[in-house]
Design a protein around this motif. Structure first.
Motif, PDB file in Angstrom:
ATOM      1  N   ALA A  70      37.425  45.334  45.747  1.00  0.00           N
ATOM      2  CA  ALA A  70      38.397  46.229  45.113  1.00  0.00           C
ATOM      3  C   ALA A  70      38.621  45.796  43.671  1.00  0.00           C
ATOM      4  O   ALA A  70      38.828  44.607  43.396  1.00  0.00           O
ATOM      5  CB  ALA A  70      39.722  46.220  45.870  1.00  0.00           C
ATOM      6  N   PHE A  71      38.533  46.760  42.778  1.00  0.00           N
ATOM      7  CA  PHE A  71      38.896  46.538  41.368  1.00  0.00           C
ATOM      8  C   PHE A  71      40.315  47.080  41.222  1.00  0.00           C
ATOM      9  O   PHE A  71      40.545  48.289  41.353  1.00  0.00           O
ATOM     10  CB  PHE A  71      37.922  47.267  40.446  1.00  0.00           C
ATOM     11  N   ASP A 121      40.751  37.957  50.576  1.00  0.00           N
ATOM     12  CA  ASP A 121      40.379  36.564  50.832  1.00  0.00           C
ATOM     13  C   ASP A 121      40.140  35.827  49.521  1.00  0.00           C
ATOM     14  O   ASP A 121      40.331  34.618  49.438  1.00  0.00           O
ATOM     15  CB  ASP A 121      39.098  36.507  51.678  1.00  0.00           C
ATOM     16  N   GLN A 122      39.685  36.586  48.513  1.00  0.00           N
ATOM     17  CA  GLN A 122      39.384  35.990  47.218  1.00  0.00           C
ATOM     18  C   GLN A 122      39.852  36.928  46.110  1.00  0.00           C
ATOM     19  O   GLN A 122      39.543  38.122  46.135  1.00  0.00           O
ATOM     20  CB  GLN A 122      37.882  35.729  47.076  1.00  0.00           C
ATOM     21  N   VAL A 123      40.612  36.396  45.162  1.00  0.00           N
ATOM     22  CA  VAL A 123      41.106  37.174  44.024  1.00  0.00           C
ATOM     23  C   VAL A 123      40.579  36.551  42.740  1.00  0.00           C
ATOM     24  O   VAL A 123      40.855  35.384  42.439  1.00  0.00           O
ATOM     25  CB  VAL A 123      42.650  37.223  43.986  1.00  0.00           C
ATOM     26  N   ASP A 147      45.428  31.280  52.891  1.00  0.00           N
ATOM     27  CA  ASP A 147      44.131  30.692  52.571  1.00  0.00           C
ATOM     28  C   ASP A 147      43.375  31.463  51.486  1.00  0.00           C
ATOM     29  O   ASP A 147      42.202  31.174  51.215  1.00  0.00           O
ATOM     30  CB  ASP A 147      43.262  30.601  53.828  1.00  0.00           C
ATOM     31  N   ALA A 148      44.024  32.445  50.866  1.00  0.00           N
ATOM     32  CA  ALA A 148      43.364  33.231  49.817  1.00  0.00           C
ATOM     33  C   ALA A 148      43.096  32.356  48.600  1.00  0.00           C
ATOM     34  O   ALA A 148      43.930  31.531  48.214  1.00  0.00           O
ATOM     35  CB  ALA A 148      44.214  34.428  49.437  1.00  0.00           C
ATOM     36  N   GLY A 169      31.291  38.551  54.134  1.00  0.00           N
ATOM     37  CA  GLY A 169      32.308  39.120  55.014  1.00  0.00           C
ATOM     38  C   GLY A 169      33.723  38.993  54.501  1.00  0.00           C
ATOM     39  O   GLY A 169      34.683  39.195  55.242  1.00  0.00           O
ATOM     40  N   LEU A 170      33.870  38.658  53.223  1.00  0.00           N
ATOM     41  CA  LEU A 170      35.204  38.478  52.641  1.00  0.00           C
ATOM     42  C   LEU A 170      35.649  39.727  51.892  1.00  0.00           C
ATOM     43  O   LEU A 170      34.825  40.499  51.398  1.00  0.00           O
ATOM     44  CB  LEU A 170      35.208  37.288  51.678  1.00  0.00           C
ATOM     45  N   ASN A 171      36.960  39.905  51.801  1.00  0.00           N
ATOM     46  CA  ASN A 171      37.540  40.949  50.960  1.00  0.00           C
ATOM     47  C   ASN A 171      37.838  40.345  49.589  1.00  0.00           C
ATOM     48  O   ASN A 171      38.628  39.407  49.476  1.00  0.00           O
ATOM     49  CB  ASN A 171      38.827  41.493  51.573  1.00  0.00           C
TER      50      ASN A 171
END
Length: 526
Positions: free
Chosen positions: A12-13, A36-38, A59-60, A83-85
């Motif tokens: 997502a942007f 999960d990751q930003v 855990d992000a 498999g991460l968002n």
């Protein structure tokens, strides 16, 4: 043989808007909470990142965006394939940045599932917060490279309506020269806003000829507004004209309780600083509370009187330990001192029978509490779960009215550790514009762990008992609301600030400079 299906990630942007965390859209919030990751741009304010981290998964991972658009895109694609968002959080609107458009194009060439979540553009959003409308044909843009600007087109836009540009402060001179060379009248109104939508947003108004000098000292990203809308700022400016805008306010409360007060202060424009002065701990021996809970279940009490939110929390935690819930309060009446305490009881699905309509204190409750009547009240015992340092006023008053009182220690209050040295220094030197005391213990403990607030600091107290304690410690009480509650206390401080501003505005300039009145409101008139 059955193969385990590999989870599919999502990219997502997300547009963060101009900076105020409250301007995140609901869809943006959902994407960030689920991430999960930003990967975030360095232009995203730290205050917004803090707000996002507080609600994100524990855990992000949060990492700054580095490298070219292709490098960022690779990070996002790799995360999705694992498999991460993954989210790329950008200031303003994603498609307001050429680099982000290139990232989206790179992701679109793969099989990764992605979305682009719009955000409020920096230029338009900050213009609204600065009170500058953009009537007529508007041009608003978040500019990354000032050399790409078509100044002839911008001049035409100013002639037909209004212009708003989000740019680097270092590019203001180039923009001035470009506008003048394109034929824009040098007297045309200009506004420059720094820290747009932030706690220290500041706008200076001048003209095309002079706005570079007027904005001297601005750094980072600023928003430039040009055109007739700038002239309406005096009437439409709202963010910077909130009653407590720019006030640094000390909030000496427990960490759990400070949040509500800080949120109300921020709504009025203040910058709250939370300093815990007490910590709440269980009683040293739980036997009293164990007997009290058993007595509640067995019908031993006619009334339970809660004097604080902490008391409510202590009883409900003890209920939870024994697998009990609100149903076990059946037949017991509940009285509360103060609406905040009553709200805490209502949160558990119970409506209190008595909340003082007048003074929110022990005396106020006693004034409305009926004497014990052996016929009407076959059960004549009252449970009073309180702090270990509570005064005897309420218990003594109930006894005088014929009630038997079980005065039980539900929790202990202990003095918190001293705040950092820089906060202690600010307290003593007048670095805070106001301090809000909600109890006598907050006065005693703040002075004990950090020292006495400076004489220029506005002292606001929640009620008469707290005022007495503040006076005993040599503090001048400036603000006391008619009703003892947190909302009324903040409202009273805001009203005091408005009154102060009006008095200063009525003073001749020479008197303002010589006035002993302190704080941001005074400084704006100097």
């Amino acid at each position: 043989m059955t193969r385990t299906r590999k989870p599919v990630g999502h990219i997502a942007f997300v547009g963060a808007g101009p900076g105020d965390p409250g301007l995140l859209t609901r869809r943006a919030h959902d994407a960030l909470v689920d991430a999960d990751q930003v990967v975030y741009d360095r232009g995203v304010p730290e205050s917004l990142l803090d707000a996002v981290r507080a609600q994100a998964r524990s855990d992000a991972q949060f990492t700054p965006a580095e490298g070219a658009p292709g490098d960022v895109a690779k990070v996002l694609i790799s995360a999705a394939r694992s498999g991460l968002n993954a989210v790329h959080l950008v200031a303003g609107d994603p498609f307001g940045h050429d680099s982000v458009v290139k990232e989206v194009q790179a992701v679109a060439r793969t099989a990764a599932h992605f979305e682009v979540v719009p955000g409020v553009g920096q230029a338009e959003g900050v213009a609204t917060y600065a009170g500058v409308p953009l009537p007529g044909v508007r041009t608003a843009a978040d500019v990354e490279d000032v050399t790409t600007l078509d100044f002839e087109a911008l001049a035409a836009a100013i002639g037909r309506g209004s212009l708003a540009l989000a740019v680097d402060a270092g590019d203001l001179a180039a923009i001035r020269d470009g506008l003048l060379s394109a034929g824009v009248d040098g007297t045309t109104g200009v506004g420059v806003t720094g820290d747009g939508t932030g706690e220290t947003q500041y706008t200076t108004t001048s003209s095309v000829d002079s706005f570079v000098a007027a904005a001297l000292g601005f750094t980072g990203r600023v928003v430039l507004t040009v055109g007739e809308g700038v002239g309406q700022r005096d009437k439409l400016s709202w963010w910077e004209n909130r009653p407590l805008y720019g006030w640094k306010v000390l909030v000496p409360r427990t960490k759990e309780q400070a949040g509500v007060m800080s949120a109300r202060l921020r709504a009025y424009g203040a910058i709250p600083c939370e300093v815990p002065t007490i910590a709440v701990e269980p009683p040293r021996t739980p036997a009293q509370m164990e007997r009290a809970v058993k007595g509640l279940v067995d019908g031993r009490y006619a009334w339970v009187i809660f004097t604080s939110v902490n008391a409510v929390r202590a009883v409900w935690e003890k209920f939870a330990e024994h697998g009990l819930d609100a149903r076990h309060f059946g037949g017991v009446k509940i009285a509360c001192i103060g609406e905040a305490t009553a709200d805490a009881v209502r949160a558990f699905g119970i409506q209190p029978e008595l909340v003082p309509s007048g003074e929110q204190s022990s005396d106020g409750l006693l004034a409305e509490f009926s004497p014990h009547d052996e016929i009407l009240d076959p059960v004549g015992r009252v449970l009073l779960p309180r702090a270990d340092i509570a005064t005897e006023t309420l218990a003594a008053g109930l006894t005088e009215r014929g009630w038997e009182v079980d005065d039980v220690t539900a929790y202990r209050t202990v003095r918190a550790a001293p705040p950092p040295a820089e906060i202690r220094d600010a307290i003593k030197s007048g670095g805070f514009d106001a301090v809000l005391f909600t109890s006598s213990s907050t006065v005693r403990n703040l002075v004990g762990i950090a020292g006495k607030p400076h004489a220029r600091t506005v002292v606001a107290v929640i009620g008469p008992k707290t005022a007495e304690t503040a006076t005993e410690f040599g503090l001048r009480v400036d603000v006391q609301p008619p009703h003892a509650s947190v909302p009324d206390l903040v409202e009273a401080l805001a009203a005091y600030a408005v009154e102060l501003r009006e008095k200063l505005a009525a003073m001749p300039a020479k008197q303002r400079r010589g006035s002993k009145v302190q704080g941001p409101t005074a400084l704006r008139f100097r």
